[in-house]
Structures are given as structure tokens and as C-alpha cells.
Design a protein around this motif. Structure first.
Motif, PDB file in Angstrom:
ATOM      1  N   PRO A  18      26.857  21.043  52.622  1.00 42.54           N
ATOM      2  CA  PRO A  18      26.904  21.609  51.275  1.00 42.54           C
ATOM      3  C   PRO A  18      26.199  20.723  50.242  1.00 42.54           C
ATOM      4  O   PRO A  18      25.509  21.235  49.357  1.00 42.54           O
ATOM      5  CB  PRO A  18      28.404  21.723  51.001  1.00 42.54           C
ATOM      6  CG  PRO A  18      29.021  21.875  52.340  1.00 42.54           C
ATOM      7  CD  PRO A  18      28.196  21.039  53.252  1.00 42.54           C
ATOM      8  N   ARG A  19      26.349  19.398  50.355  1.00 40.51           N
ATOM      9  CA  ARG A  19      25.730  18.515  49.358  1.00 40.51           C
ATOM     10  C   ARG A  19      24.207  18.559  49.472  1.00 40.51           C
ATOM     11  O   ARG A  19      23.494  18.617  48.466  1.00 40.51           O
ATOM     12  CB  ARG A  19      26.260  17.083  49.524  1.00 40.51           C
ATOM     13  CG  ARG A  19      25.713  16.104  48.493  1.00 40.51           C
ATOM     14  CD  ARG A  19      26.504  14.812  48.511  1.00 40.51           C
ATOM     15  NE  ARG A  19      27.876  15.033  48.023  1.00 40.51           N
ATOM     16  CZ  ARG A  19      28.222  15.027  46.740  1.00 40.51           C
ATOM     17  NH1 ARG A  19      27.303  14.813  45.799  1.00 40.51           N
ATOM     18  NH2 ARG A  19      29.470  15.214  46.385  1.00 40.51           N
ATOM     19  N   ALA A  20      23.687  18.557  50.711  1.00 42.72           N
ATOM     20  CA  ALA A  20      22.234  18.626  50.885  1.00 42.72           C
ATOM     21  C   ALA A  20      21.693  19.967  50.372  1.00 42.72           C
ATOM     22  O   ALA A  20      20.632  20.026  49.743  1.00 42.72           O
ATOM     23  CB  ALA A  20      21.875  18.436  52.357  1.00 42.72           C
ATOM     24  N   PHE A  21      22.445  21.039  50.635  1.00 41.75           N
ATOM     25  CA  PHE A  21      22.024  22.352  50.154  1.00 41.75           C
ATOM     26  C   PHE A  21      22.019  22.401  48.627  1.00 41.75           C
ATOM     27  O   PHE A  21      21.077  22.922  48.005  1.00 41.75           O
ATOM     28  CB  PHE A  21      22.972  23.416  50.720  1.00 41.75           C
ATOM     29  CG  PHE A  21      22.690  24.814  50.251  1.00 41.75           C
ATOM     30  CD1 PHE A  21      21.522  25.467  50.596  1.00 41.75           C
ATOM     31  CD2 PHE A  21      23.600  25.483  49.438  1.00 41.75           C
ATOM     32  CE1 PHE A  21      21.260  26.754  50.159  1.00 41.75           C
ATOM     33  CE2 PHE A  21      23.347  26.761  48.994  1.00 41.75           C
ATOM     34  CZ  PHE A  21      22.174  27.408  49.358  1.00 41.75           C
ATOM     35  N   ALA A  22      23.068  21.820  48.009  1.00 45.38           N
ATOM     36  CA  ALA A  22      23.144  21.815  46.548  1.00 45.38           C
ATOM     37  C   ALA A  22      21.998  21.020  45.947  1.00 45.38           C
ATOM     38  O   ALA A  22      21.374  21.437  44.954  1.00 45.38           O
ATOM     39  CB  ALA A  22      24.493  21.247  46.104  1.00 45.38           C
ATOM     40  N   ASN A  23      21.708  19.852  46.540  1.00 45.66           N
ATOM     41  CA  ASN A  23      20.603  19.028  46.024  1.00 45.66           C
ATOM     42  C   ASN A  23      19.266  19.765  46.140  1.00 45.66           C
ATOM     43  O   ASN A  23      18.398  19.655  45.254  1.00 45.66           O
ATOM     44  CB  ASN A  23      20.552  17.702  46.781  1.00 45.66           C
ATOM     45  CG  ASN A  23      21.739  16.808  46.442  1.00 45.66           C
ATOM     46  OD1 ASN A  23      22.339  16.951  45.357  1.00 45.66           O
ATOM     47  ND2 ASN A  23      22.110  15.915  47.351  1.00 45.66           N
ATOM     48  N   ARG A  24      19.078  20.533  47.238  1.00 44.35           N
ATOM     49  CA  ARG A  24      17.828  21.266  47.406  1.00 44.35           C
ATOM     50  C   ARG A  24      17.692  22.380  46.370  1.00 44.35           C
ATOM     51  O   ARG A  24      16.601  22.624  45.837  1.00 44.35           O
ATOM     52  CB  ARG A  24      17.752  21.832  48.830  1.00 44.35           C
ATOM     53  CG  ARG A  24      16.479  22.610  49.124  1.00 44.35           C
ATOM     54  CD  ARG A  24      16.229  22.714  50.622  1.00 44.35           C
ATOM     55  NE  ARG A  24      17.322  23.364  51.309  1.00 44.35           N
ATOM     56  CZ  ARG A  24      17.418  24.694  51.492  1.00 44.35           C
ATOM     57  NH1 ARG A  24      16.469  25.486  51.011  1.00 44.35           N
ATOM     58  NH2 ARG A  24      18.432  25.204  52.155  1.00 44.35           N
ATOM     59  N   LEU A  25      18.793  23.041  46.066  1.00 45.82           N
ATOM     60  CA  LEU A  25      18.735  24.096  45.049  1.00 45.82           C
ATOM     61  C   LEU A  25      18.394  23.511  43.677  1.00 45.82           C
ATOM     62  O   LEU A  25      17.648  24.123  42.894  1.00 45.82           O
ATOM     63  CB  LEU A  25      20.063  24.847  44.982  1.00 45.82           C
ATOM     64  CG  LEU A  25      20.444  25.725  46.183  1.00 45.82           C
ATOM     65  CD1 LEU A  25      21.710  26.514  45.874  1.00 45.82           C
ATOM     66  CD2 LEU A  25      19.314  26.681  46.539  1.00 45.82           C
ATOM     67  N   ILE A  26      18.928  22.322  43.388  1.00 45.09           N
ATOM     68  CA  ILE A  26      18.656  21.695  42.089  1.00 45.09           C
ATOM     69  C   ILE A  26      17.206  21.213  42.017  1.00 45.09           C
ATOM     70  O   ILE A  26      16.493  21.453  41.030  1.00 45.09           O
ATOM     71  CB  ILE A  26      19.628  20.519  41.862  1.00 45.09           C
ATOM     72  CG1 ILE A  26      21.062  21.037  41.754  1.00 45.09           C
ATOM     73  CG2 ILE A  26      19.240  19.738  40.610  1.00 45.09           C
ATOM     74  CD1 ILE A  26      22.112  19.934  41.745  1.00 45.09           C
ATOM     75  N   ALA A  27      16.750  20.572  43.099  1.00 43.07           N
ATOM     76  CA  ALA A  27      15.422  19.960  43.066  1.00 43.07           C
ATOM     77  C   ALA A  27      14.288  20.973  43.210  1.00 43.07           C
ATOM     78  O   ALA A  27      13.248  20.856  42.548  1.00 43.07           O
ATOM     79  CB  ALA A  27      15.316  18.903  44.189  1.00 43.07           C
ATOM     80  N   ASP A  28      14.475  21.967  44.064  1.00 44.21           N
ATOM     81  CA  ASP A  28      13.358  22.866  44.415  1.00 44.21           C
ATOM     82  C   ASP A  28      13.424  24.227  43.747  1.00 44.21           C
ATOM     83  O   ASP A  28      12.393  24.915  43.659  1.00 44.21           O
ATOM     84  CB  ASP A  28      13.298  23.075  45.934  1.00 44.21           C
ATOM     85  CG  ASP A  28      13.060  21.776  46.689  1.00 44.21           C
ATOM     86  OD1 ASP A  28      12.628  20.794  46.044  1.00 44.21           O
ATOM     87  OD2 ASP A  28      13.304  21.748  47.914  1.00 44.21           O
ATOM     88  N   HIS A  29      14.596  24.643  43.286  1.00 45.28           N
ATOM     89  CA  HIS A  29      14.729  26.030  42.845  1.00 45.28           C
ATOM     90  C   HIS A  29      15.340  26.179  41.460  1.00 45.28           C
ATOM     91  O   HIS A  29      15.737  27.292  41.078  1.00 45.28           O
ATOM     92  CB  HIS A  29      15.556  26.817  43.866  1.00 45.28           C
ATOM     93  CG  HIS A  29      14.965  26.802  45.251  1.00 45.28           C
ATOM     94  ND1 HIS A  29      13.842  27.519  45.602  1.00 45.28           N
ATOM     95  CD2 HIS A  29      15.345  26.101  46.367  1.00 45.28           C
ATOM     96  CE1 HIS A  29      13.554  27.293  46.873  1.00 45.28           C
ATOM     97  NE2 HIS A  29      14.437  26.425  47.365  1.00 45.28           N
ATOM     98  N   GLY A  30      15.432  25.096  40.723  1.00 46.46           N
ATOM     99  CA  GLY A  30      15.829  25.172  39.324  1.00 46.46           C
ATOM    100  C   GLY A  30      17.284  25.492  39.074  1.00 46.46           C
ATOM    101  O   GLY A  30      17.642  25.952  37.972  1.00 46.46           O
ATOM    102  N   ALA A  31      18.171  25.239  40.038  1.00 46.00           N
ATOM    103  CA  ALA A  31      19.594  25.468  39.801  1.00 46.00           C
ATOM    104  C   ALA A  31      20.099  24.420  38.807  1.00 46.00           C
ATOM    105  O   ALA A  31      19.763  23.238  38.921  1.00 46.00           O
ATOM    106  CB  ALA A  31      20.376  25.381  41.101  1.00 46.00           C
ATOM    107  N   PRO A  32      20.910  24.806  37.811  1.00 47.94           N
ATOM    108  CA  PRO A  32      21.424  23.835  36.835  1.00 47.94           C
ATOM    109  C   PRO A  32      22.297  22.792  37.527  1.00 47.94           C
ATOM    110  O   PRO A  32      23.226  23.152  38.265  1.00 47.94           O
ATOM    111  CB  PRO A  32      22.226  24.699  35.859  1.00 47.94           C
ATOM    112  CG  PRO A  32      22.491  25.978  36.574  1.00 47.94           C
ATOM    113  CD  PRO A  32      21.379  26.167  37.528  1.00 47.94           C
TER     114      PRO A  32
END
Length: 758
Positions: A667-681
Motif C-alpha cells: 500500500p505504501r509503494a502504491f500510494a507513493n506512486r500515485l503521488i509522484a506519477d499521477h498527481g494524487a494530493p
């Protein structure tokens, strides 16, 4: 192994068994509609048994943790063994091991089944070839569904396939909406989806799921489906048997008259197109039935001569003073596979046919022994005999010089046929008047056209017993009317026969060389009687109630085929033909004007069109509605403290916009990828991440009330940001066709995490 671990495995196996039962129930719901098109028989038990054996084999293989490929191969081996044992054991080794002869037999069975499906009518007889096809297809469907549901974890995709299979019988034999069958199918589909979900949940997750509103989601989905089926479907145009349907609705012509089942097959296709320089559109005849043997009508033997031969047709013979008019017609075959080429009566020349076609001089038809009408385009020159009313009344049919077989009547014919013929015609002075009296009687209020009554009352076909039953019940279809009329004419000592062909087509908006084009449909295949008159020839009649145009002839006071307009005294075309060959009036001017000024058209009922539009809109919006319903349920569960619901909402939002959600990523790696690559707040993503991590590693389980509404609001914000990060087209696609409905997070179809450079 600890007792806790053993308990978990027992519960897992229980979930897998429930999933297998759910798949079997859904397949049963898809199989039941087949009973409408194939007579129920042992094939139904065989199909269910094969499905159960395949699912049991898959369940057993997975217990030993075999690879997915091995599971599918084992299921395929069970399918091969079962099909060989039941259908092909005589060619197999030890009854279950296929041999080369077994392999050679399979295409023969498939070909035989396809032929039965093509030329047969619903419900088809349960033959060995047809059972092989249905049972084998059911087994293959089971293997595919089991793989999609259990291995790929895509129950919604499998449900689409099951529903598509269940619709095939409805397409083959349209009928009224089966609400009970649809509800049963919907319940089994929902049961399948729920069983698949439960098979992947832990016991604590199941308890939380019950409070998260999943049952309510299922009920909501089922309610939407049932509303569409029960409310929207009835307002759509309903297919069914059409009043005025002819002998069949398939792509060929069956001249045996044993066609009650074909009549009740409501499929309809365009078979040919016709244009003519005649003022009226002719009936098109394929062949005739003259011999009445063994209580049934027999098609005439089609001994042909070359179309170029002088003996092919010759001229039309008529008595002195009887008017004969020449016309031509052009026929384009659209979809008709027949050894008879439909032609107007009476043809004097045919050109344009490709292949070994010949003329049958006796009945003036066109046939081939090695060919088909499919794709043919040909022209027919034909002559129409137009006697006046007075000439017809002065002409005798009794004792006319026709073949002996045209007047033969079986010795054991039911008395009711001759008795009614004598009773109806008792007061008529001439042969023609007797026949028109019969025609009026059949077309009167005492008789009704029906495709179902004959079957319900236990009779069908055109034999003497069936005709007697028809005269008693007074409900039937064109075969009964034509056969009864011809037999009654023979009891009056008049030569008669039955013709098989097509009713005049329907006008189109097209015209060629100033001639309107008419479209002839498969449902217009028809049968009608003919009676032979000296000096006139074969005269057609139309006794079928509610069909065609009754035969009449004009008086000498007007030209044949015309009457006088009382307002002007000028002649005008008649609405009734001088013979059955002139059956539908052509008005070229109105054809060209279409809906122009002065034309009157019946009011259009908007309900079918509106219902179709509503149905299409509901169907297209169904994925959006289902996804929105699921999102709201997840949001409500998250507000109640279910951190997993908030996390799953983020995962499904990512799948909708095309972001990979692999099972191998934390979950942490997925969350970091969403923040870094896809503009998730970052703040909102961190809130959802803390909630799922706390729920995963705390004793409280999935529920974490301490978060309040924070996780739900954060998940909604992440979803909004992910939608905003993609192109408008991708955003629209994510809303109207959400991928998360068929792709589950962590499945093999959810993608893999991108590889990052060191």
C-alpha cells in the motif's frame, strides 16, 4: 499445522465450494432458455452433469495448488472423456480414449447439427447430433467461465458471457419476455459475484462487509436489472408470430406442406426484390402440389427441360375472346437458398439465371437439380389471362381436361369435406360461382387465421384428417385453407392443386427505370389453391382469411382489371385482381412522391421508438450506474469507519483511469506512486494510507472509527485528482465504461507496477 491455520483453510475451501455451486447455478440459468428451441430430453441432464464434473475437477485440482494451466488441462481432459464416453464410445479405445476415427466423427456430428439448426424450426427434435452440440458447448462454456471467475477473478466479465449465451435462444426463437427466467438469471449472477467476493475475504472482512452495505449493493443492482426487464422491455417492439405469416421464415422453401413448426418460427429476413411493368404486383410461385397420396399433398416431380428449349414454356393457350396481356418482371434474390426460382404466372420466358436451370412445362415453374437461387438476378416474361366475369361463368371446371391426378380423391376422405362443399355451393349456378362462394365462406367471419390453435387442438399439416379437423375448429393457417379449398373443389369434380410461393412484397422507396421496387420477406411464403378451367387454364383463388386479395373478375361493362369511377365515369384500376397473380396494386406516381403533398399516411405510434430509445439509454448508462452505486456504498462504509472500503475506492479509481494496481505492490509503494506519477494530493493520500495500515496491523481489524469522515473525504479527493490527471477522453471513458467493474485490484489483469531505474 495449527488449529487456526486449519480453520482458515477449511473456510477457504468452503468459499471455493460455494463459488463452484454459484457458477453451476448461473450456467443452469443460461441453459434453461435452450429448452424453448430444443425439445427437452436427456441432453439437459447430460449438460448439467458435464458442467458439474468439470467444476468438480477444477475444485479438486486447485486443492492441490496446481498451476492455472494444469487446472484448465484437467478440466479439458474431463470434457474430452465425458464427450467420448457418451457420444463417441464406439470409436474410442476403452470407451473414453479418443482415436483417429473419433476425431473424424466429430465434424460429421457438428455438420449434422448445424444442418438441423439451419433448416429446422423451433422447437428442434433432440437428436444425437444436436445433443452433442449442446452438451459439448455447455462443457466448453463451463471451462471458460471457471477460468475467468476463479483464475482471473473477473466474475463480471464471466457474467456478461453467461448472459450473452442465455440470449441466443431468444434471438433464434423470439417470444414474450420471460420475466421469471430473467429474474432467476439475475439472482444467479448476483450470487456468483457475491460468492466470488466472499471466496477472497477473510472471516473478519466478511463481518465488516456485512456492515459495509454489500448486500444492499447487490439488491440495488438486481433492482435496476429487473426494472429494465419488467418496465422497459414491454414497450419495445416485440417479435413474434405475425398474422399473415406464410409457410416458413427460413432462407429456403419447403414444399412438403408439413410446415407447422416453420410457421411458428418468427424470424424474418428479406428474401428477394421485385419490380414489374404490370399495374399490379404478382404472386411468385415456386412449385405446385398435385398428387394427394397417403392423405397428404405431394410436390410435383420436377422433370425439367432447357430454358432455351421450345418445349420450356411455349405460349399461353386461351379460348377465343379471352384477353391475354404480356408483362415482364425483374427479380433480385437477396437471401434465398432454394432449388425453385420464384416466378410470376404464367411465364413464357426466363433469362439471366446462372447455372443448370430448367423449366417444368407441366406447372410452368423453374427449377434446378444442382444449384441455388442464392445471388441470382433474372428476368421473367409472363402472360396473364384476363377473362371477363361472363366468360368465367360460361366456362366449366367440371370434367376439364387436366391430368387424372388433379381430380383424385381418397376413398376414405372424411365425409365432412364433401358435405360442407356441397352445402356451401348448393345455391350457386356455375362452377366459378361455386368456387367464389367457397372463397367467401373461408374468408368470412366463421374462420380465423391462427398459427397456434392447430397445435393446441392436436392437428397440423395438410392431410385429409387435418383438413377435417380444421373445418371443425375453423382456425388454421394458409396450408389448411389451401388444402381444404383444393380438396373441396375435387369433391365437386373440379381439377385442383396447391401452389407454394410468395405473397406480393412490400413497396420500398426505390425505383428502377420508373418501376417501383417491392421487397419480399421470408414471412410472406404462402400456399394457395388453383382450379383448372377449360379455355382459361389454371385460375388461382385466395381462401386464407385475412391474407392476400380474393380472386374476382370484371364484367364486360369495363375492361378486365378495371372498374368505373362513379364521380367521373372514367375507368380506374381495381383493388381486386382478375386473378390471384395480380395481387397488389402499383401506383408509380405515389411511389415517386413518397410523403409529398396530398399523400395520407397513418399516424405513427411513438411508443415503440420511445421505448427503444429509453432501453438503449438505460443499457448504455448501466455501467455508470453500477459504478456510481458501488462508489457510494464504499463511501458510506468508509464514513462508518471501514478503512478497507476507502482504500478499495482509491484502487478502483486508479483502475478506471488506466493505472496499474498489482498485488505485489505494498500500500505504501502504491500510494507513493500515485503521488509522484499521477498527481494524487499527498495529504489526502497519506490519510487513506494511514487508515489502511492502522486497520491492517491493529487488533481492531478493518474498522477504525477514530478516523471519522477523514478517510472517506480523503479517498473522494484522491479519486477526483486521479480523474483530473488524465485527458478528457480518458476521463469520459472512466465514467461511462469503468474498467473496475470487470477488473479487480490485484488480479492478473490489473497490470504490473512500473520498473523504476535504480
Amino acid at each position: 499445522m495449527s488449529s487456526a491455520e486449519a480453520g482458515r483453510r477449511t473456510r477457504a475451501r468452503g468459499g471455493e465450494r460455494l463459488l463452484a455451486l454459484a457458477i453451476l447455478a448461473a450456467l443452469l440459468a443460461a441453459l434453461l432458455p435452450v429448452v424453448r428451441v430444443v425439445d427437452p430430453g436427456w441432453w439437459l441432464v447430460g449438460a448439467l452433469l458435464l458442467s458439474a464434473l468439470v467444476l468438480a475437477a477444477g475444485y479438486g485440482a486447485r486443492r492441490y495448488r496446481l498451476p492455472a494451466v494444469a487446472v484448465t488441462l484437467i478440466e479439458a481432459a474431463v470434457w474430452v472423456g465425458f464427450m467420448t464416453l457418451v457420444f463417441l464410445r464406439e470409436t474410442a479405445l476403452l470407451w473414453v480414449i479418443p482415436t483417429l476415427d473419433t476425431v473424424r466423427t466429430v465434424p460429421l456430428l457438428v455438420e449434422a447439427a448445424m444442418e438441423e439448426i439451419t433448416v429446422g424450426a423451433a422447437p428442434l427434435e433432440s437428436t444425437l447430433a444436436l445433443a452433442f452440440m449442446v452438451v459439448g458447448a455447455m462443457g466448453l462454456l463451463t471451462i471458460v467461465v471457471d477460468h475467468v471467475v476463479v483464475t482471473a477473478r473477473m466474475p463480471l466479465l464471466a457474467s456478461v458471457g453467461i448472459i450473452a449465451v442465455s440470449l441466443i435462444p431468444a434471438i433464434a426463437a423470439p417470444s414474450d419476455v420471460d420475466v421469471v427466467g430473467f429474474v432467476f438469471l439475475a439472482v444467479t449472477i448476483l450470487f456468483l459475484i457475491r460468492a466470488e467476493t466472499r471466496s477472497r475475504e477473510k472471516p473478519r472482512e466478511r463481518e465488516a462487509e456485512r456492515t459495509a452495505g454489500v448486500p444492499a449493493t447487490a439488491v440495488g443492482i438486481g433492482a435496476i436489472a429487473i426494472v429494465i426487464a419488467v418496465v422497459a422491455t414491454p414497450v419495445l417492439p416485440q417479435p413474434g408470430a405475425r398474422a399473415g405469416s406464410g409457410i416458413g421464415a427460413g432462407p429456403g422453401i419447403d414444399a412438403t406442406l408439413q410446415l407447422g413448426d416453420d410457421l411458428r418460427r418468427p424470424q424474418e429476413i428479406e428474401v428477394l426484390r421485385l419490380r414489374t411493368d404490370s399495374p399490379t404486383v404478382p404472386y411468385l410461385r415456386a412449385t405446385t402440389l398435385t398428387r394427394f397420396e397417403g392423405g397428404t399433398w405431394k410436390p410435383d416431380r420436377s422433370q425439367t427441360v432447357s430454358l432455351e428449349s421450345d418445349r420450356a414454356f411455349g405460349g399461353v393457350e386461351a379460348a377465343d375472346g379471352v384477353r391475354v396481356t404480356d408483362y415482364s418482371a425483374h427479380i433480385d434474390v437477396v437471401q434465398l437458398d432454394s432449388p425453385w426460382a420464384p416466378v410470376p404466372y404464367s411465364p413464357v420466358g426466363v433469362s439471366g439465371l446462372i447455372g443448370p436451370w430448367g423449366a417444368v412445362p407441366y406447372n410452368r415453374t423453374v427449377a434446378t437439380t444442382d444449384g441455388s437461387t442464392q445471388g441470382q438476378s433474372y428476368q421473367v416474361d409472363y402472360a396473364v389471362t384476363r377473362p371477363s366475369l361472363e366468360q368465367m361463368r360460361a366456362t366449366s371446371a367440371v370434367g376439364a381436361q387436366a391430368r387424372d391426378e388433379t381430380s383424385q380423391v381418397p376413398a376414405d376422405i372424411p365425409p365432412i369435406i364433401a358435405e360442407l362443399a356441397a352445402e356451401v355451393t348448393a345455391d350457386e349456378p356455375t362452377d366459378y360461382d361455386r368456387l367464389t362462394a367457397l372463397q367467401r365462406w373461408f374468408r368470412g367471419s366463421d374462420f380465423a387465421y391462427s398459427l397456434e390453435s392447430p397445435v393446441e387442438d392436436g392437428f397440423d399439416g395438410s392431410g385429409a384428417e387435418a383438413v377435417a379437423r380444421f373445418l371443425d375448429v375453423r382456425e388454421g393457417y394458409c396450408i389448411h385453407f389451401a388444402s381444404a379449398f383444393a380438396l373441396m373443389a375435387r369433391t365437386l369434380h373440379m381439377p385442383s392443386r396447391v401452389v407454394v410461393g410468395y405473397l406480393p412484397g412490400n413497396p420500398t422507396t426505390e425505383s428502377v427505370d420508373g418501376q417501383p421496387v417491392f421487397s419480399v420477406m421470408s414471412s410472406q411464403l404462402h400456399a394457395w389453391p388453383e382450379v383448372f378451367f377449360e379455355g382459361v387454364g389454371w385460375v388461382s383463388f385466395e381462401p386464407t382469411s385475412g391474407l392476400g386479395v380474393p380472386t374476382t373478375f370484371s364484367s364486360d361493362a369495363t375492361l378486365p382489371g378495371q372498374t368505373t369511377d362513379p364521380s367521373t365515369g372514367a375507368p380506374r384500376p381495381t383493388t381486386t385482381p382478375t386473378a390471384l397473380g395480380d395481387a397488389a396494386e402499383i401506383d408509380p406516381e405515389s411511389q415517386q412522391q413518397g410523403a409529398g403533398a396530398g399523400s395520407v399516411r397513418p399516424p405513427v405510434d411513438p411508443l415503440p421508438t420511445l421505448g427503444m430509445v429509453v432501453g438503449v439509454v438505460l443499457l448504455l448508462s448501466l455501467p455508470f450506474l453500477l459504478r456510481e452505486l458501488r462508489r457510494r456504498q464504499q463511501q458510506a462504509a468508509a464514513r462508518a469507519g471501514d478503512a478497507a472500503a476507502a482504500w478499495q475506492s482509491v484502487q478502483e479509481a486508479a483502475i478506471d483511469v488506466g493505472i496499474a494496481v498489482p498485488a505485489s505492490e505494498t500500500p505504501r509503494a502504491f500510494a507513493n506512486r500515485l503521488i509522484a506519477d499521477h498527481g494524487a494530493p499527498a495529504s489526502d493520500m497519506s490519510t487513506v494510507l494511514r487508515a489502511i495500515e492502522r486497520a491492517s496491523y491493529s487488533r481492531a481489524g478493518r474498522r477504525s472509527e477514530w478516523m471519522g469522515d477523514a478517510a472517506a473525504e480523503a479517498a473522494a479527493a484522491v479519486r477526483t485528482a486521479l480523474l483530473a490527471s488524465v485527458s478528457p477522453w480518458r476521463r469520459i471513458l472512466a465514467l461511462v465504461a469503468p474498467r473496475s467493474l470487470v477488473i479487480r485490484p490485484g488480479s492478473v489483469y490489473a497490470g504490473t507496477a512500473p520498473v523504476r531505474a535504480g
